[in-house]
Design a protein around this motif. Structure first.
Motif, PDB file in Angstrom:
ATOM      1  N   LEU A 192     -29.221  26.964 -32.712  1.00 20.07           N
ATOM      2  CA  LEU A 192     -29.489  25.624 -32.171  1.00 20.07           C
ATOM      3  C   LEU A 192     -30.326  25.444 -31.037  1.00 20.07           C
ATOM      4  CD1 LEU A 192     -25.961  23.530 -31.995  1.00 20.07           C
ATOM      5  CD2 LEU A 192     -27.229  23.315 -33.667  1.00 20.07           C
ATOM      6  N   THR A 193     -31.104  24.456 -31.621  1.00 19.07           N
ATOM      7  CA  THR A 193     -31.944  24.320 -30.454  1.00 19.07           C
ATOM      8  C   THR A 193     -31.684  23.497 -29.437  1.00 19.07           C
ATOM      9  OG1 THR A 193     -33.462  23.056 -31.722  1.00 19.07           O
ATOM     10  CG2 THR A 193     -34.049  25.050 -32.145  1.00 19.07           C
ATOM     11  N   ILE A 194     -32.578  23.468 -28.577  1.00 22.45           N
ATOM     12  CA  ILE A 194     -32.037  22.365 -27.767  1.00 22.45           C
ATOM     13  C   ILE A 194     -32.351  20.821 -28.125  1.00 22.45           C
ATOM     14  CG2 ILE A 194     -32.441  20.683 -25.508  1.00 22.45           C
ATOM     15  CD1 ILE A 194     -32.325  22.789 -24.159  1.00 22.45           C
ATOM     16  N   ALA A 195     -32.889  20.665 -28.969  1.00 26.53           N
ATOM     17  CA  ALA A 195     -33.819  19.328 -29.648  1.00 26.53           C
ATOM     18  C   ALA A 195     -32.837  19.623 -30.859  1.00 26.53           C
ATOM     19  CB  ALA A 195     -34.627  19.681 -30.143  1.00 26.53           C
ATOM     20  N   ASP A 196     -32.312  20.192 -31.355  1.00 32.38           N
ATOM     21  CA  ASP A 196     -30.267  20.228 -32.406  1.00 32.38           C
ATOM     22  C   ASP A 196     -29.416  19.681 -31.256  1.00 32.38           C
ATOM     23  OD1 ASP A 196     -32.311  20.789 -34.622  1.00 32.38           O
ATOM     24  OD2 ASP A 196     -31.257  22.749 -34.311  1.00 32.38           O
ATOM     25  N   TYR A 197     -29.441  19.835 -30.241  1.00 31.95           N
ATOM     26  CA  TYR A 197     -28.287  19.892 -29.705  1.00 31.95           C
ATOM     27  C   TYR A 197     -27.835  18.734 -29.244  1.00 31.95           C
ATOM     28  CZ  TYR A 197     -25.097  20.163 -26.027  1.00 31.95           C
ATOM     29  OH  TYR A 197     -23.481  19.806 -24.793  1.00 31.95           O
ATOM     30  N   GLU A 198     -29.613  17.710 -28.715  1.00 27.07           N
ATOM     31  CA  GLU A 198     -29.802  16.210 -28.635  1.00 27.07           C
ATOM     32  C   GLU A 198     -29.085  15.786 -29.199  1.00 27.07           C
ATOM     33  OE1 GLU A 198     -30.303  15.034 -24.944  1.00 27.07           O
ATOM     34  OE2 GLU A 198     -30.408  16.878 -24.630  1.00 27.07           O
ATOM     35  N   ILE A 199     -29.821  16.052 -30.255  1.00 26.64           N
ATOM     36  CA  ILE A 199     -29.320  14.761 -31.677  1.00 26.64           C
ATOM     37  C   ILE A 199     -28.206  14.775 -32.217  1.00 26.64           C
ATOM     38  CG2 ILE A 199     -29.717  14.942 -33.482  1.00 26.64           C
ATOM     39  CD1 ILE A 199     -32.275  15.647 -33.731  1.00 26.64           C
ATOM     40  N   LEU A 200     -27.075  15.761 -31.793  1.00 31.09           N
ATOM     41  CA  LEU A 200     -25.552  16.422 -32.264  1.00 31.09           C
ATOM     42  C   LEU A 200     -25.141  15.016 -31.176  1.00 31.09           C
ATOM     43  CD1 LEU A 200     -25.182  19.760 -33.078  1.00 31.09           C
ATOM     44  CD2 LEU A 200     -25.860  17.907 -34.758  1.00 31.09           C
ATOM     45  N   VAL A 201     -25.536  15.444 -29.950  1.00 34.83           N
ATOM     46  CA  VAL A 201     -24.961  14.629 -28.770  1.00 34.83           C
ATOM     47  C   VAL A 201     -25.172  13.037 -28.795  1.00 34.83           C
ATOM     48  CG1 VAL A 201     -25.001  14.339 -26.626  1.00 34.83           C
ATOM     49  CG2 VAL A 201     -25.381  16.674 -27.055  1.00 34.83           C
ATOM     50  N   ARG A 202     -26.186  13.135 -29.014  1.00 31.33           N
ATOM     51  CA  ARG A 202     -26.457  11.658 -29.396  1.00 31.33           C
ATOM     52  C   ARG A 202     -25.352  10.862 -30.406  1.00 31.33           C
ATOM     53  NH1 ARG A 202     -28.667   8.998 -24.644  1.00 31.33           N
ATOM     54  NH2 ARG A 202     -30.066  10.963 -23.983  1.00 31.33           N
ATOM     55  N   LEU A 203     -25.864  11.271 -31.770  1.00 29.33           N
ATOM     56  CA  LEU A 203     -24.482  11.189 -32.623  1.00 29.33           C
ATOM     57  C   LEU A 203     -23.367  10.707 -32.040  1.00 29.33           C
ATOM     58  CD1 LEU A 203     -26.380  12.231 -35.879  1.00 29.33           C
ATOM     59  CD2 LEU A 203     -27.006  10.329 -35.188  1.00 29.33           C
ATOM     60  N   SER A 204     -22.978  12.351 -31.139  1.00 34.53           N
ATOM     61  CA  SER A 204     -21.889  11.801 -31.483  1.00 34.53           C
ATOM     62  C   SER A 204     -21.020  10.666 -30.236  1.00 34.53           C
ATOM     63  CB  SER A 204     -21.116  13.252 -30.430  1.00 34.53           C
ATOM     64  OG  SER A 204     -21.147  13.801 -29.099  1.00 34.53           O
ATOM     65  N   GLU A 205     -22.052  10.232 -29.579  1.00 30.97           N
ATOM     66  CA  GLU A 205     -21.771   9.317 -28.501  1.00 30.97           C
ATOM     67  C   GLU A 205     -21.305   8.090 -28.887  1.00 30.97           C
ATOM     68  OE1 GLU A 205     -24.799  10.192 -25.363  1.00 30.97           O
ATOM     69  OE2 GLU A 205     -23.456  11.554 -24.426  1.00 30.97           O
ATOM     70  N   SER A 206     -21.978   8.372 -30.537  1.00 29.26           N
ATOM     71  CA  SER A 206     -22.763   7.181 -31.088  1.00 29.26           C
ATOM     72  C   SER A 206     -21.263   5.614 -31.973  1.00 29.26           C
ATOM     73  CB  SER A 206     -23.590   6.712 -31.947  1.00 29.26           C
ATOM     74  OG  SER A 206     -24.856   7.207 -30.628  1.00 29.26           O
ATOM     75  N   GLU A 207     -20.706   4.754 -32.030  1.00 27.51           N
ATOM     76  CA  GLU A 207     -20.217   3.960 -32.574  1.00 27.51           C
ATOM     77  C   GLU A 207     -19.914   4.336 -33.900  1.00 27.51           C
ATOM     78  OE1 GLU A 207     -17.313   1.785 -31.345  1.00 27.51           O
ATOM     79  OE2 GLU A 207     -18.081   1.524 -33.248  1.00 27.51           O
ATOM     80  N   GLY A 208     -19.000   5.384 -34.808  1.00 27.53           N
ATOM     81  CA  GLY A 208     -18.966   5.641 -35.858  1.00 27.53           C
ATOM     82  C   GLY A 208     -19.782   7.159 -36.040  1.00 27.53           C
ATOM     83  N   LYS A 209     -20.446   7.719 -34.772  1.00 28.57           N
ATOM     84  CA  LYS A 209     -21.037   8.719 -35.037  1.00 28.57           C
ATOM     85  C   LYS A 209     -22.343   8.339 -35.806  1.00 28.57           C
ATOM     86  CE  LYS A 209     -17.421  12.017 -34.318  1.00 28.57           C
ATOM     87  NZ  LYS A 209     -16.551  11.259 -33.015  1.00 28.57           N
ATOM     88  N   ARG A 210     -22.598   7.917 -36.017  1.00 28.99           N
ATOM     89  CA  ARG A 210     -24.054   7.190 -36.420  1.00 28.99           C
ATOM     90  C   ARG A 210     -24.846   6.428 -35.952  1.00 28.99           C
ATOM     91  NH1 ARG A 210     -21.837   5.238 -41.865  1.00 28.99           N
ATOM     92  NH2 ARG A 210     -20.692   6.685 -41.767  1.00 28.99           N
ATOM     93  N   LEU A 211     -26.551   6.895 -36.025  1.00 26.75           N
ATOM     94  CA  LEU A 211     -27.553   6.214 -35.789  1.00 26.75           C
ATOM     95  C   LEU A 211     -28.367   5.389 -36.634  1.00 26.75           C
ATOM     96  CD1 LEU A 211     -27.950   7.693 -31.293  1.00 26.75           C
ATOM     97  CD2 LEU A 211     -27.376   4.956 -32.463  1.00 26.75           C
ATOM     98  N   ARG A 212     -29.523   4.483 -36.443  1.00 25.17           N
ATOM     99  CA  ARG A 212     -30.240   4.441 -37.302  1.00 25.17           C
ATOM    100  C   ARG A 212     -31.252   5.198 -36.359  1.00 25.17           C
ATOM    101  NH1 ARG A 212     -30.709  -0.822 -39.984  1.00 25.17           N
ATOM    102  NH2 ARG A 212     -33.217  -0.222 -39.650  1.00 25.17           N
ATOM    103  N   MET A 213     -32.504   5.702 -37.628  1.00 25.62           N
ATOM    104  CA  MET A 213     -33.146   6.845 -37.066  1.00 25.62           C
ATOM    105  C   MET A 213     -34.155   6.484 -35.985  1.00 25.62           C
ATOM    106  SD  MET A 213     -32.831   9.648 -39.725  1.00 25.62           S
ATOM    107  CE  MET A 213     -34.321  10.365 -39.406  1.00 25.62           C
ATOM    108  N   SER A 214     -34.199   5.136 -36.260  1.00 31.15           N
ATOM    109  CA  SER A 214     -35.330   4.465 -34.915  1.00 31.15           C
ATOM    110  C   SER A 214     -33.981   4.952 -33.757  1.00 31.15           C
ATOM    111  CB  SER A 214     -36.000   3.468 -34.936  1.00 31.15           C
ATOM    112  OG  SER A 214     -36.254   2.799 -35.874  1.00 31.15           O
TER     113      SER A 214
END
Lengths: 158, 158
Positions: free
Chosen positions: A37-59
DNA sequence: CGGAGAAAGTACCAGATTCAACTAATGTAC
DNA sequence: GTACATTAGTTGAATCTGGTACTTTCTCCG
């Protein structure tokens, strides 16, 4: 007339660049080696994992990770291809779409987080005293805030 | 067992990432807008300008700018194409080559330096007190030193 | 309503970066 | 001095990034 940096300032500034570059390379290397995984990938996974329903709008995801929309779109495409997340369309706003963490994505995060956190600890927290680290954080908060604010203003001025 | 970051630590760490990312984007934008140079280009010009005879061996330049050899090679190629520097072969070690700042390169640096330095001042130095900035520099110095040292060791272990 | 303009996302393209393979010169060991 | 490993640097392909243009949908205001 430009006011140049004095040697001390210069040196501090260069240390900032060096610290970030080396750190980023190192953390990226560790993550990539052990978890592909790259750091960028990791960051995305982290942000999603922290969000309601493990989902976020693209923006929202783009904003959270400080990535351009274009870049995020590509990146989400790649992560979707490897199965770590999926896209879902958004019912309320049919222009929009969600990036949603899959079970595999969650698992990838669970697997890789210890590597990353240990890296951060080893290369940053363990190297500094509590107050040094706090000072680093405070300074960075101010810098980030100042730039964000300024670009808000220039947006407002349009 | 992994020791996680507590919320404060987490926030400081994210501020560090944000500060660097925003700062880099902003400084890059300013430089690119007004002088058609990237930060990476600028760094190379600076390092050359500071060196004896305005020249450096490729490896030394790569090390100074924390770039990979390959990347530097491409980048120097581009800068050579735009006439800001030239390559010269090295008499002592005929494998080697120098990157040498041209007059145009020097002029580009003279033109762009005020933009960059003003940017750094505005977004960093003016936002922090003297002691805050010093603390930032000190922390970064330690971080950079720790990583450099560690990777030296692992090189030595080979 | 309906039309202008803004927003969300993607697609495409050009430029940048990485990785691995490569050439050429140097160093080293016997 | 010849073979083997190292080092300096480049190259090309694959990947990643950033800018812009485009499509679709929404919003706002007359």
């Amino acid at each position: 007339m430009t006011k140049w940096l004095n040697p001390d300032e210069q040196q501090s500034w260069r240390s900032f660049i060096a610290a970030w570059t080396l750190l980023n390379n190192q953390l990226n290397f560790e993550l990539q080696c052990r978890h592909d995984l790259t750091i960028a990938d990791y960051e995305i996974l982290v942000r999603l994992s922290e969000s309601e329903g493990k989902r976020l709008r693209m923006s929202d995801l783009a904003e959270a990770t400080l990535a351009s929309r274009s870049r995020l779109s590509h990146q989400v495409g790649r992560l979707e291809a490897t199965g770590l997340l999926t896209r879902e369309e958004c019912a309320e706003d049919r222009r929009g779409s969600f990036a949603v963490l899959t079970e595999a994505g969650w698992q990838a995060l669970v697997d890789s987080a210890p590597t990353h956190v240990t890296g951060v600890r080893t290369h940053v927290l363990d190297v500094l005293s509590k107050s040094e680290f706090k000072a680093l954080g405070d300074a960075c908060r101010k810098i980030a805030a100042a730039i964000s604010q300024e670009s808000d203003q220039s947006l407002g001025r349009r």
